[in-house]
Design an enzyme around this catalytic site. Structure first.
Site, short mmCIF file in Angstrom:
data_model
loop_
_atom_site.label_atom_id
_atom_site.label_comp_id
_atom_site.label_asym_id
_atom_site.label_seq_id
_atom_site.Cartn_x
_atom_site.Cartn_y
_atom_site.Cartn_z
N PHE A 124 -32.30 15.96 -6.62
CA PHE A 124 -31.64 14.96 -5.29
C PHE A 124 -32.28 13.60 -5.61
O PHE A 124 -31.41 12.77 -4.84
CB PHE A 124 -32.59 15.59 -4.24
N HIS A 149 32.94 2.50 -24.13
CA HIS A 149 32.45 1.72 -23.85
C HIS A 149 32.82 0.66 -22.97
O HIS A 149 33.69 -0.22 -22.33
CB HIS A 149 30.94 1.30 -23.72
N GLN A 194 -28.27 7.91 -8.70
CA GLN A 194 -27.99 7.20 -9.40
C GLN A 194 -26.55 6.63 -8.53
O GLN A 194 -25.90 5.94 -9.07
CB GLN A 194 -27.03 8.84 -10.12
N HIS A 206 31.80 6.31 -29.82
CA HIS A 206 31.02 5.92 -28.41
C HIS A 206 31.00 3.98 -27.71
O HIS A 206 31.65 4.13 -26.54
CB HIS A 206 29.58 6.44 -28.19
N GLU A 207 30.75 3.61 -28.96
CA GLU A 207 30.51 1.95 -27.68
C GLU A 207 31.72 1.38 -27.87
O GLU A 207 32.06 0.35 -26.92
CB GLU A 207 29.41 1.46 -28.65
N ASP A 267 23.34 6.41 -20.36
CA ASP A 267 24.21 6.46 -19.57
C ASP A 267 24.77 6.91 -18.39
O ASP A 267 24.63 6.69 -17.11
CB ASP A 267 25.54 7.15 -20.32
#
Ligand code: ADP
Ligand code: MG
Ligand code: ZN
Length: 651
Positions: A134, A433, A140, A429-430, A505
């Site tokens: 205790f 866009h 502590q 893909h590009e 995306d």
């Protein structure tokens, strides 16, 4: 469960364990040949036990053989303290049980305080162990506290003689003016006090990350020449029990001794969020800290020479008590810089860097809409690093342009191995866009299309807004969704298969569409109601705490509307790309061949130029454009200038 109860439970468990172990130990040791008291007594009556050694806890009885050697010894728990005092009573009891005949028995009482028997000590030992544990735990705990408090004292670091001035904060002239008042007050608090002027106790700086809030607070301290005590809200969060509050107290205490001064609480939302929000429990610490801040701010007169400044990304989640008069009653919004602001910030950060004479920061500012001050500083730093690595003496347009891309998308990954089929897929893909960006009239102009991997992206299409429009219209959003779906649609049309490359995306599209429906009232079906408060989850504190205020039916209506918006955009994108299939094929061929194309080639392709024409043009084109990547930035027709938070770079 908060830290306090956790510690208490911890102690209880420890005590229980120690207790149980101690008792088991006593039991095992004494249970060797332990008897019931009645059994023990019977053995006396039987004449087996002829001698008893007794102490307060245990009686040990011995049996002897004819030669007088001990052959057996028994123990029993001492029956009652009574026999100690009155041995005769026990003798009488034995005589009665033996039918009136006295029983021969020698009994020796140990000094009750001597505790000669080992078992005598066990209860004492276990009590001692429990007490020790205790004690250690308490030590502590308090020790930890003490340490944390000392951390508290050192962590709120003080800076006096700050060198930061308002001139280091570029743009933001209005904010500077508002803060000028604070500076003057700190310089001569008496002047204001004599006139009875009430100076704000607290100034709250609100704005997105990287807009210079911390810098502003420091500049105020620097201009006024007062000490600057700073602490971050997130420091309080990982604190031991009760330390947050005491740290606040310490901070104000020290500050009071150093008037006039500034206390700066960065990221105040970490402690200052609305009390009672979230899942209940676990907020004690934060609330105590917040309460202490409120108490301290109430505690000083407005004419004390202390000004508390705080910074946050969002004022709407702060506890209203913080914003009451006498506390943070002055709010200053620090916004993302506009074109002029960006130019000035770039110039401030270019002060100690050698910049090539042909660099025009106006142009750089124009294509960096949406960049924060921190990002602009970062851009210049990246450019400087690139120039140094290339062995150049001056930072040129090339490096600045690459710096922009790096801040936007992460570093180029030229060496990443890309197979021919991946390359073709990325090119389509590009191109998807880029073509949709050109076809949808509300999209921003395309500056660059590349299939050189950068950051996480396999390639990207860079579009930059021409002006700093802050408000985004319905049509612009719809066109943006369409353009963002272009990559996926091109894959569907050409490769007849889809790749995982479109995941970011799709995320972008979903979040745009959802916000259109739930925040911006852009769906007729759901009307002009804001459904989501769009509150991010902070530090895992509000898990499972959804702010949904609408019914299940509304939720599914929202889902349906989001899906409708996206699928309509998907249909439109498919139709547009099908109609312009030859452009799509040409552009992706050029991309596979040349990896990066700029706005001029894109424009040629959109007008129907063939693959060979474009390649010939690229071979013939003088390379000044590549010397100065900013050459394409045109002056917009109308220079209306507002901050912009749209980010139009699409993977
Ligand atoms: P915040 O606290 O708002 O997140 P900071 O004050 O920490 O932002 O800004 C980070 C860095 O960005 C600063 O150290 C500074 O280099 C740069 N910066 C941000 N805004 C400006 C500005 N208006 N003028 C000059 N530099 C700025
Ligand atoms: Mg900051
Ligand atoms: Zn994409």
């Amino acid at each position: 469960m908060n830290k306090k109860t956790k510690t208490i439970i911890w102690i209880v468990v420890a005590v229980l364990i120690v207790g149980v172990v101690a008792f088991l130990l006593t039991d095992i040791l004494t249970a060797a040949n332990a008897l019931d008291f009645s059994e023990f007594r019977q053995k006396i009556l039987d004449g087996e036990i002829v001698k008893v050694y007794a102490n307060a806890f245990v009686w040990t009885g011995e049996a002897y053989d004819s030669a007088g050697n001990v052959i057996k010894s028994y123990t029993t728990n001492a029956p009652s303290i009574h026999y100690y005092a009155d041995w005769a009573a026990f003798e009488a009891e034995l005589t009665a049980l033996n039918g009136g005949n006295p029983v021969p028995l020698a009994i020796e009482f140990a000094d009750p305080n001597a505790g000669s028997a080992l078992s005598n000590l066990f209860p004492l030992i276990s009590i001692a162990i429990v007490a020790l544990v205790f004690f250690l735990l308490m030590r502590q705990m308090t020790g930890g506290n003490a340490k944390a408090m000392s951390i508290g004292k050192t962590k709120a670091h003080v800076q006096s003689n700050l060198k930061v001035r308002f001139s280091d904060v570029a743009g933001a002239e209005e904010e500077k003016e508002e803060l000028q008042e604070v500076v003057e007050f700190l310089k001569s608090p008496k002047k204001f006090a004599e006139l009875g002027a009430r100076i704000p106790a607290g100034v709250l700086l609100v704005g997105p990350p990287g807009t210079g809030k911390t810098l502003f607070a420091k500049a105020v301290a620097g201009e006024a020449g007062v000490p600057f005590f700073s602490v971050s809200g997130s420091d309080f969060v990982e604190m031991y029990v009760g330390v947050g509050a005491s740290r606040v107290r310490d901070l104000f205490e020290v500050a009071k001794k150093n008037q006039p001064c500034i206390i700066f609480i960065d990221e105040i939302d970490a402690v200052g969020r609305r009390r009672g929000a979230g899942l209940g429990g676990g907020h004690d610490e934060r609330e105590q800290t917040l309460n202490q801040i409120l108490v301290q701010m109430d505690g000083f007169e407005s004419n004390d020479g202390i000004i508390v400044m705080a910074a946050t990304n969002r004022a709407d989640i702060l506890d209203p008590a913080l914003l009451r008069p006498g506390r943070f009653d002055r709010q200053i919004n620090v916004n993302l810089p506009d074109v002029k602001g960006r130019e000035q910030i770039l110039k401030v950060h270019a002060r100690n860097k050698p910049i090539a004479p042909d660099v025009n920061f106006k142009t750089v500012a124009r294509i960096t809409a949406g960049f924060s001050g921190a990002e602009l500083a970062n851009l210049l730093n990246e450019a400087a690093i690139l120039a140094a690595r290339a062995g150049k003496k001056l930072i040129g347009n090339h490096e600045l342009y690459e710096g922009i891309n790096k801040v936007l998308m992460g570093p180029q990954k030229k060496s990443r191995v890309v197979t021919e089929s991946d390359k073709r897929c990325t090119a389509y893909h590009e191109a998807g866009h880029a073509i949709l960006a050109c076809l949808c009239k509300h999209c921003d102009p395309v500056h660059e299309v590349t299939i050189i991997p950068r950051g996480n992206a396999a390639g990207y299409t860079m579009t930059r807004p021409e002006t700093d429009d802050m408000d985004v219209s319905y049509n612009k959003l719809i066109d943006n969704i369409c353009m963002t779906l272009g990559g996926r649609v091109a894959e569907e049309l050409v490769i007849h298969d889809v790749t995982t490359g479109a995941s970011s995306d799709l995320q972008k599209v979903s979040s745009l569409a959802r916000r259109m429906v739930t925040q911006w009232g852009m769906s007729d079906k759901l009307g002009l109601v804001a459904y989501d408060s769009d509150q991010p989850v902070f530090m895992g504190m509000e898990y499972g705490h959804s702010e949904r205020t609408y019914s299940q039916e509304t939720a599914s209506a929202i889902d349906n509307e989001v899906r409708r918006l996206i699928s309509e955009a998907h249909e439109r994108a498919t139709k547009l790309l099908q109609e312009n299939r030859s452009i799509l094929d040409n552009m992706s061929r050029v991309l596979v061949e040349r990896e990066t194309i700029y706005n001029e080639e894109v424009a040629m392709l959109m007008k129907g130029a063939s693959y060979t024409e474009v390649i010939a043009y690229m071979d013939g084109a003088d390379d000044t454009r590549r010397e100065n990547p900013f050459a394409f930035v045109t002056t917009p027709s109308s220079e209306h200038i507002v901050a912009d938070d749209t980010e139009n770079t699409t993977k």
